[in-house]
Design a protein around this motif. Structure first.
Motif, PDB file in Angstrom:
ATOM      1  N   SER B 209      39.972  23.662  15.928  1.00  0.00           N
ATOM      2  CA  SER B 209      40.308  23.767  17.346  1.00  0.00           C
ATOM      3  C   SER B 209      39.251  23.144  18.258  1.00  0.00           C
ATOM      4  CB  SER B 209      40.503  25.236  17.722  1.00  0.00           C
ATOM      5  OG  SER B 209      39.267  25.890  17.659  1.00  0.00           O
ATOM      6  N   VAL B 210      38.053  22.876  17.719  1.00  0.00           N
ATOM      7  CA  VAL B 210      37.019  22.249  18.554  1.00  0.00           C
ATOM      8  C   VAL B 210      36.566  20.950  17.908  1.00  0.00           C
ATOM      9  CG1 VAL B 210      36.155  24.389  19.535  1.00  0.00           C
ATOM     10  CG2 VAL B 210      35.208  23.559  17.394  1.00  0.00           C
ATOM     11  N   GLU B 211      35.850  20.147  18.688  1.00  0.00           N
ATOM     12  CA  GLU B 211      35.246  18.934  18.145  1.00  0.00           C
ATOM     13  C   GLU B 211      34.166  19.354  17.142  1.00  0.00           C
ATOM     14  OE1 GLU B 211      35.503  15.357  19.043  1.00  0.00           O
ATOM     15  OE2 GLU B 211      37.467  16.258  19.372  1.00  0.00           O
ATOM     16  N   PRO B 212      33.917  18.549  16.098  1.00  0.00           N
ATOM     17  CA  PRO B 212      32.851  18.920  15.153  1.00  0.00           C
ATOM     18  C   PRO B 212      31.520  19.077  15.879  1.00  0.00           C
ATOM     19  CG  PRO B 212      34.093  17.054  14.328  1.00  0.00           C
ATOM     20  CD  PRO B 212      34.592  17.313  15.705  1.00  0.00           C
ATOM     21  N   THR B 213      30.893  20.254  15.704  1.00  0.00           N
ATOM     22  CA  THR B 213      29.600  20.476  16.339  1.00  0.00           C
ATOM     23  C   THR B 213      28.504  20.197  15.320  1.00  0.00           C
ATOM     24  OG1 THR B 213      29.634  22.748  15.629  1.00  0.00           O
ATOM     25  CG2 THR B 213      30.521  22.296  17.798  1.00  0.00           C
ATOM     26  N   ARG B 214      27.256  20.111  15.810  1.00  0.00           N
ATOM     27  CA  ARG B 214      26.150  19.893  14.882  1.00  0.00           C
ATOM     28  C   ARG B 214      26.060  21.038  13.882  1.00  0.00           C
ATOM     29  NH1 ARG B 214      21.439  18.275  18.956  1.00  0.00           N
ATOM     30  NH2 ARG B 214      22.239  16.255  19.575  1.00  0.00           N
ATOM     31  N   GLY B 215      26.296  22.244  14.393  1.00  0.00           N
ATOM     32  CA  GLY B 215      26.193  23.418  13.524  1.00  0.00           C
ATOM     33  C   GLY B 215      27.202  23.393  12.405  1.00  0.00           C
ATOM     34  N   SER B 216      28.436  23.012  12.731  1.00  0.00           N
ATOM     35  CA  SER B 216      29.447  23.051  11.673  1.00  0.00           C
ATOM     36  C   SER B 216      29.192  21.952  10.655  1.00  0.00           C
ATOM     37  CB  SER B 216      30.857  22.960  12.257  1.00  0.00           C
ATOM     38  OG  SER B 216      31.112  21.672  12.728  1.00  0.00           O
ATOM     39  N   ILE B 217      28.630  20.821  11.113  1.00  0.00           N
ATOM     40  CA  ILE B 217      28.319  19.752  10.158  1.00  0.00           C
ATOM     41  C   ILE B 217      27.164  20.170   9.255  1.00  0.00           C
ATOM     42  CG2 ILE B 217      27.481  17.386   9.952  1.00  0.00           C
ATOM     43  CD1 ILE B 217      29.019  16.843  12.582  1.00  0.00           C
ATOM     44  N   LEU B 218      26.158  20.826   9.865  1.00  0.00           N
ATOM     45  CA  LEU B 218      25.032  21.307   9.065  1.00  0.00           C
ATOM     46  C   LEU B 218      25.513  22.324   8.037  1.00  0.00           C
ATOM     47  CD1 LEU B 218      22.011  21.347   8.551  1.00  0.00           C
ATOM     48  CD2 LEU B 218      21.800  23.135  10.249  1.00  0.00           C
ATOM     49  N   ALA B 219      26.429  23.205   8.477  1.00  0.00           N
ATOM     50  CA  ALA B 219      26.960  24.205   7.545  1.00  0.00           C
ATOM     51  C   ALA B 219      27.677  23.525   6.396  1.00  0.00           C
ATOM     52  CB  ALA B 219      27.913  25.139   8.286  1.00  0.00           C
ATOM     53  N   LEU B 220      28.425  22.482   6.701  1.00  0.00           N
ATOM     54  CA  LEU B 220      29.139  21.770   5.633  1.00  0.00           C
ATOM     55  C   LEU B 220      28.155  21.142   4.655  1.00  0.00           C
ATOM     56  CD1 LEU B 220      31.758  20.672   4.428  1.00  0.00           C
ATOM     57  CD2 LEU B 220      31.535  18.707   5.901  1.00  0.00           C
ATOM     58  N   LEU B 221      27.089  20.548   5.214  1.00  0.00           N
ATOM     59  CA  LEU B 221      26.090  19.926   4.339  1.00  0.00           C
ATOM     60  C   LEU B 221      25.422  20.964   3.441  1.00  0.00           C
ATOM     61  CD1 LEU B 221      24.323  17.365   6.669  1.00  0.00           C
ATOM     62  CD2 LEU B 221      25.856  16.924   4.772  1.00  0.00           C
ATOM     63  N   LEU B 222      25.103  22.127   4.043  1.00  0.00           N
ATOM     64  CA  LEU B 222      24.471  23.181   3.246  1.00  0.00           C
ATOM     65  C   LEU B 222      25.408  23.651   2.141  1.00  0.00           C
ATOM     66  CD1 LEU B 222      22.788  25.250   6.071  1.00  0.00           C
ATOM     67  CD2 LEU B 222      21.625  24.081   4.229  1.00  0.00           C
ATOM     68  N   LEU B 223      26.685  23.845   2.509  1.00  0.00           N
ATOM     69  CA  LEU B 223      27.653  24.292   1.503  1.00  0.00           C
ATOM     70  C   LEU B 223      27.797  23.242   0.409  1.00  0.00           C
ATOM     71  CD1 LEU B 223      30.453  25.863   3.699  1.00  0.00           C
ATOM     72  CD2 LEU B 223      29.037  27.042   2.063  1.00  0.00           C
ATOM     73  N   LEU B 224      27.880  21.964   0.815  1.00  0.00           N
ATOM     74  CA  LEU B 224      28.075  20.903  -0.173  1.00  0.00           C
ATOM     75  C   LEU B 224      26.894  20.815  -1.122  1.00  0.00           C
ATOM     76  CD1 LEU B 224      29.608  17.662   1.358  1.00  0.00           C
ATOM     77  CD2 LEU B 224      30.444  19.071  -0.499  1.00  0.00           C
ATOM     78  N   SER B 225      25.660  20.912  -0.571  1.00  0.00           N
ATOM     79  CA  SER B 225      24.525  20.771  -1.486  1.00  0.00           C
ATOM     80  C   SER B 225      24.354  22.026  -2.326  1.00  0.00           C
ATOM     81  CB  SER B 225      23.247  20.410  -0.730  1.00  0.00           C
ATOM     82  OG  SER B 225      23.148  21.168   0.425  1.00  0.00           O
ATOM     83  N   GLY B 226      24.585  23.205  -1.732  1.00  0.00           N
ATOM     84  CA  GLY B 226      24.476  24.437  -2.521  1.00  0.00           C
ATOM     85  C   GLY B 226      25.490  24.481  -3.643  1.00  0.00           C
ATOM     86  N   LEU B 227      26.730  24.196  -3.310  1.00  0.00           N
ATOM     87  CA  LEU B 227      27.765  24.229  -4.341  1.00  0.00           C
ATOM     88  C   LEU B 227      27.627  23.041  -5.277  1.00  0.00           C
ATOM     89  CD1 LEU B 227      30.710  25.293  -2.050  1.00  0.00           C
ATOM     90  CD2 LEU B 227      29.557  26.702  -3.712  1.00  0.00           C
ATOM     91  N   GLY B 228      27.037  21.937  -4.768  1.00  0.00           N
ATOM     92  CA  GLY B 228      26.793  20.783  -5.633  1.00  0.00           C
ATOM     93  C   GLY B 228      25.826  21.119  -6.758  1.00  0.00           C
TER      94      GLY B 228
END
Lengths: 157, 512
Positions: B209-228
């Motif tokens: 519902s919102v434009e991608p924020t810095r926080g949500s991108i950082l969260a995605l990166l953290l999730l991707l590297s953690g789960l990676g």
């Protein structure tokens, strides 16, 4: 681990009981005020941890033998699981089936259905798990002979 | 009747969790009873997961189970925690159940070399609990909790032998695993702080519902590297070649067969496809990570002489195939990736079990110390041959069809470069497994192995079961069978964020 001086031991004897009592209070009143199974369980475990520190492992393990603690650990977890599974008869896993039979009242200890019972089960599990972890860390010695590593408990079982 | 099967959904978590605490109590005195009960548990999970798979096909849409009956309110508020059974989770829990059944069957004799059977089974069951929970949950925080249950029990299981190497490997795994889990938790925290939701469907809705924020991108990166790290994608793979060979053989089979998929790959694709929504950038990231894992894994595997370590490097490489194919984002690519994921679960666990069988009799994992074992251990040798041909992609075994589909999907999407890498890696995999077969099972029988015998019957049965499945799973390429198993799983991902939300936020959809 032979324990500390007589002053520390005496004070510990008084405070350990009070800490235990406070832990039990947090567990039993968890559904009414702050606290609950986890927080109360940690404080219950602290009363044993302070005893290990003051009296040494040998004395403490008489109060709560390792085999008993290991069983209580499994039993606490099983009790929580059974409470949750019984809810399936009330329609859903984890549903509060006691509340349907016996409705809760505000600010009463004996109410809220399975929540106080679940708190007790969690407290049991958390208390003995934490006690066992601390006890193992305090009493286990690792010896290395060349490539061979041995673990040995200093205390009698 | 079958439509009501999702009522049984929490049992997939409750049964192994309960047994995880009963078996340590029993295992002290009644070792054989613990064996029987553990096998019965995994067998019941196989039955349960097949029932859920069938009911999912008949229902035709995801089933949602709210704990404690805390459904979505009419105004759309979510109080409860839910379990979601869609095509993908049904496929994954079936894989976990089948591989864990084979592993417990194998354990009942293999674990005679070790003590503390009850604790072993207890940890084993907790690991299954964690994986099943991870697969079924519809809530990011519970994803983290179950991920930790599976991960912590696997740290202990890797160290189960308590020898020097095993402790070292387990410690390395523990440190990297904990850092990864912290990343995942931090990602979840950031998401909750911004969007105030933990339910995956609701979270997806709010992110969209919102434009991608810095926080949500950082969260995605953290999730991707953690789960990676959990999925052992290159460059996060350093723990795997130590941890997987050090564990007892049935545990290696579980770790490589299902754990890295259930808490790694599955969690990554669930977050990307159903929470954030698939974009070309994310797809490209997955494809590059996948190709890197594929190539690096197989190149490092070529030079290995430790049987299980070689298999561990191949796990990295094969996971690369899965991630590459899913990263394509096309319907065929996702289908091919999931097909290869299912196939890899079967043949890699079979390979680890046969490596364990060889170790059980000879006491060594070094390929150059073996030789000619096919004469003395015919069943082990044949089932290992089946698995080797599957992983190398020889028709008519299952690995051939999924690799073929992956290459076709790459070509169809116009990604010729990735297709060529997939072919090259496939050839290198074949070379590596020809080496395994030549040194371990064929060639001249060494003098010191002249007296060894075949492994006990239950261990043979467990390997034969998986070998038969290696052949039988080729049938998943047949359109009718694929429609029942693989296509619902593909649709769950391909429908993306919207499809997932529509299935779960039923009342939200109607109430606005």
């Amino acid at each position: 681990m032979t324990g500390m001086t007589v002053i520390v031991k005496t004070i510990t004897r008084w405070t350990a009981a009070l800490i235990f009592l406070y832990g039990a209070y947090l567990v039993l009143y968890g559904h009414l005020s702050v606290g609950g199974g986890f927080a109360g369980g940690i404080i219950l475990a602290c009363s044993y941890v302070i005893m290990i520190l003051a009296y040494g492992g040998k004395e403490t393990i008489h109060a709560l033998p390792k085999a008993v603690a290991a069983r209580l650990d499994s039993i606490g977890a099983l009790a929580f699981l059974i409470l949750a599974s019984l809810g399936m008869f009330g329609g859903f896993f984890f549903s509060n089936w006691i509340r349907d039979i016996w409705p809760g009242q505000q600010f009463r200890v004996f109410s809220a259905g399975i929540i106080p019972l679940a708190n007790i089960a969690i407290a049991l599990k958390v208390c003995v798990s934490l006690f066992l972890i601390f006890f193992i860390l305090a009493s286990l010695r690792m010896t290395r002979k060349g490539d061979k590593i041995e673990f040995r408990s200093e205390e009698v079982d | 009747m079958m439509n009501q099967m999702h009522f049984l959904l929490p049992l997939a978590i409750a049964i192994p969790l309960g047994m995880g605490f009963i078996l340590p109590l029993l295992g002290r005195k009644f070792t054989r009873l613990a064996d029987v009960l553990a096998n019965l548990t995994t067998a019941s999970l196989v039955v349960l997961s097949v029932l859920l798979l069938i009911s999912n096909v008949q229902l035709g849409k995801p089933a949602v189970y709210w704990f404690g009956g805390w459904q979505i309110t009419a105004s759309g508020t979510i109080f409860g925690i839910n379990l979601v059974l869609d095509g993908l989770s049904a496929l994954m829990i079936t894989l976990v159940a089948v591989v864990s059944f084979a592993a417990t069957l194998f354990s009942s004799r293999y674990m005679d070399q070790y003590t503390a059977r009850g604790k072993y089974y207890g940890l084993f069951m907790l690991m299954i609990t964690g994986m099943n929970g991870c697969i079924l949950t519809g809530d990011v925080f519970n994803l983290y909790v179950f991920l930790e249950i599976a991960a912590v029990s696997s740290y202990a299981l890797v160290a189960f032998g308590c020898e020097r190497d095993e402790l070292e490997a387990a410690f390395k795994y523990l440190i990297l695993g904990c850092v990864a889990s912290t990343f995942v938790l931090l990602g979840v925290v950031l998401l909750y702080a911004q969007f105030g939701a933990l339910n995956m469907a609701q979270l997806g809705q709010r992110i969209a519902s919102v434009e991608p924020t810095r926080g949500s991108i950082l969260a995605l990166l953290l999730l991707l590297s953690g789960l990676g790290v959990k999925a052992a994608l290159v460059p996060f793979h350093a723990w795997l070649p130590d941890a997987h060979p050090s564990a007892p053989a049935p545990i290696s089979a579980m770790l490589s067969g299902v754990l890295i998929k259930a808490i790694g790959v599955y969690a990554i694709i669930r977050v990307i496809f159903n929470v954030y929504g698939f974009t070309d950038q994310l797809g490209m990231t997955l494809m590059i990570l996948g190709t890197l894992s594929m190539v690096v894994g197989v190149v490092l595997a070529l030079n290995q002489w430790d049987f299980k370590r070689l298999l561990a490097y191949h796990s990295i490489s094969q996971i690369g195939y899965v991630v590459l194919a899913i990263g394509l984002g096309t319907p065929l690519g996702i289908l091919a990736g999931l097909f290869h994921l299912a196939n890899h679960a079967i043949f890699k666990s079979l390979l680890f079990l046969s490596a364990g069988a060889v170790q059980y009799r000879t006491g060594t994992r070094q390929l150059d110390e073996m030789g000619g074992l096919a004469q003395r251990m015919p069943s082990t040798s044949r089932s290992c041959l089946v698995a080797s041909m599957s992983i190398a992609g020889v028709p008519p075994f299952n690995g051939f069809f999924s690799k073929l589909l992956i290459i076709i999907a790459c070509v169809q999407a116009g990604r010729w470069g990735f297709a060529i890498w997939a072919v090259i890696v496939s050839i290198l995999t074949m070379a590596s497994f020809m080496k395994v077969q030549k040194y371990a099972f064929y060639g001249k029988l060494k003098e010191k192995w002249a007296q060894i015998r075949e492994v006990p019957l239950v261990m043979r049965y467990s390997m034969i079961l998986l070998a038969v499945l290696c052949l039988a799973m080729s049938l998943l390429i047949v359109p009718g069978i694929s429609a029942a198993v693989l296509e619902p799983a593909r649709d769950a991902l391909h429908q993306g964020v919207k499809g997932y939300q529509e299935a779960i936020l039923v009342l939200l959809g109607s109430g606005g």
